[in-house]
Design an enzyme around this catalytic site. Structure first.
Site, PDB file in Angstrom:
ATOM      1  N   CYS A 178       0.823  -1.329   0.182  1.00  0.00           N
ATOM      2  CA  CYS A 178      -0.011   0.041  -0.114  1.00  0.00           C
ATOM      3  C   CYS A 178       0.798   1.233  -0.096  1.00  0.00           C
ATOM      4  CB  CYS A 178      -0.810   0.147   1.254  1.00  0.00           C
ATOM      5  SG  CYS A 178      -0.262  -0.521   2.755  1.00  0.00           S
ATOM      6  N   HIS A 225      -2.313   6.703   3.667  1.00  0.00           N
ATOM      7  CA  HIS A 225      -1.097   6.823   3.875  1.00  0.00           C
ATOM      8  C   HIS A 225      -0.448   8.053   3.202  1.00  0.00           C
ATOM      9  CE1 HIS A 225      -0.917   2.974   5.535  1.00  0.00           C
ATOM     10  NE2 HIS A 225      -0.238   2.269   4.463  1.00  0.00           N
ATOM     11  N   GLY A 263      -3.388  -0.271   7.852  1.00  0.00           N
ATOM     12  CA  GLY A 263      -2.356  -0.941   7.171  1.00  0.00           C
ATOM     13  C   GLY A 263      -1.800  -1.885   7.856  1.00  0.00           C
TER      14      GLY A 263
END
Ligand SMILES: NC(=O)c1ccc[n+]([C@@H]2O[C@H](COP(=O)([O-])OP(=O)(O)OC[C@H]3O[C@@H](n4cnc5c(N)ncnc54)[C@H](OP(=O)(O)O)[C@@H]3O)[C@@H](O)[C@H]2O)c1
Length: 344
Positions: free
Chosen positions: A150, A242, A180
């Site tokens: 990711c 993120h 995550g």
């Protein structure tokens, strides 16, 4: 007619996102759900502790979850999405491909193998034809494509947009959301009022996967891009999204204006899950922000901002939704690419 698909690891955090995306998908129909032996035999509603921000689809809730075994998946399922822990993926994914299933996998095992395409369709969709080499080498009737980590997916499309200027060195520091790490990944006592400047194995993934994604495929083999990438990964107390700070040194001069234009004009694809605008570029230096910008393009757009000159070349920030663009959405998009390229 919709392609019949299965989800391996369907009860997990990414598996639930996959179901949220696949249930209304016009090209796919969910026909099989697998998980661990502890979940096998239960209805999906009983087996999954549903934590996604929309209700469990009624038809999926009453399906029976099976063990993760090729003999348990109906033969008329054409495509499997895998969101298994990587240790489990390593043990069981090849057996499904050997049994003839085509797989789009989110698990990290095998991502850097020479004959496994690691794909972000908008960046290196042509690498999908490495599957021909894979089938020759492994003797599989099935096939396996992987999507990257990711945090890799978040910054690589912005680099791809700048590639024509000659990428030489990249430094990236991440501020990664807790989702995550999975639901049980980081305890609240560890992360509230805190930041953790280490995520095991993550830095290596950004440094190696980016070179494979930006590499070239000549029809027979992949060559890695020779850009040098250094990464530093931090966990912060956001839920999803993120955020990354990137410094890029290029062979040719690259102004912030040219970089913004190249990112804005970097093309999306005509695939169902590819967003209209792949990279949204903000003028406001305080954007992108996880809470405000992670759902752009239904969670499939990358956003960038704060583009400026620095002592170490061009500097900017970028952001992506880690469980959508970075995980489940990435696997679904690769499924659409497999379909478009005749692998199903
Ligand atoms: N979370 C993220 O944002 C993210 C992002 C990118 C990549 N990934 C990767 O995606 C994968 C899944 O992550 P996750 O966060 O969804 O994990 P998770 O919530 O722990 O889910 C794991 C899934 O695998 C199943 N499973 C566990 N052990 C198994 C076994 N021995 N045999 C068969 N099935 C088994 C679980 O079934 P039970 O419910 O029966 O235990 C569950 O369905 C991992 O490889 C992870 O690294 C995650």
């Amino acid at each position: 007619m919709a392609v019949r698909v299965g989800v391996l690891g369907a009860t997990g955090a990414v598996g639930q996102r996959l179901i949220q995306l696949l249930d209304p998908h016009p090209e796919f129909e969910i026909a099989a759900l697998t998980a661990s032996d502890a979940s096998a035999g239960k209805t999906y509603r009983q087996a999954a502790k549903w934590r996604v921000d929309s209700p469990i689809p009624d038809d999926v809730a009453e399906m029976t979850v099976t063990a993760t075994d090729p003999d348990e998946v109906p033969n008329d399922v054409d495509l499997l999405f895998s969101s298994l822990p990587s240790s489990v993926g390593e043990a069981v994914e090849p057996g499904f491909c050997e049994a003839g299933y085509v797989m789009s996998s989110n698990s990290s095992n095998g991502r850097m193998d020479d004959d496994i395409p690691l794909v972000i369709p908008e960046v290196n969709g042509d690498h999908i034809d490495l599957l021909e080499v894979q089938r020759d080498e492994r003797g599989w009737d099935g096939a396996m494509v992987k999507n990257p980590n990711c945090s890799t997916i978040t910054f690589v499309p912005t680099l791809a947009a700048l590639a024509e200027y000659g990428l030489e060195k990249v430094h990236v520091a991440t501020l990664q959301a807790v989702s995550g790490a999975g639901y049980d990944g980081v305890s609240s006592m560890e992360i509230i009022d805190n930041a953790i400047p280490h995520i095991g194995g993550e830095e290596d993934k950004l440094e190696t996967e980016s070179k494979k994604l930006l590499g070239s495929f000549d029809g027979a083999a992949l060559s890695l891009n020779d850009v040098e990438v250094g990464a530093s990964c931090n966990r912060i107390p956001t839920i999803d999204g993120h955020l990354e700070n990137v410094f890029v040194e290029t062979a040719e001069d690259l102004s912030p204006e040219e970089a913004a234009k190249a990112m804005r004009e970097y093309p999306a694809l005509d695939l169902y899950s590819s967003p209209e605008q792949l990279i949204e570029v903000f003028e406001d230096p305080e954007r992108p922000q996880p809470r405000l910008d992670r759902t752009l393009g239904d969670g499939m757009s990358i956003s960038a901002g704060g583009i400026r000159e620095s002592t170490f070349g061009l500097q900017y920030n970028c952001l992506a939704h880690n469980t959508m663009r970075g995980a489940a959405g990435a696997s679904v998009l690769n499924g659409e690419l497999l379909l478009e390229n005749g692998y199903l």
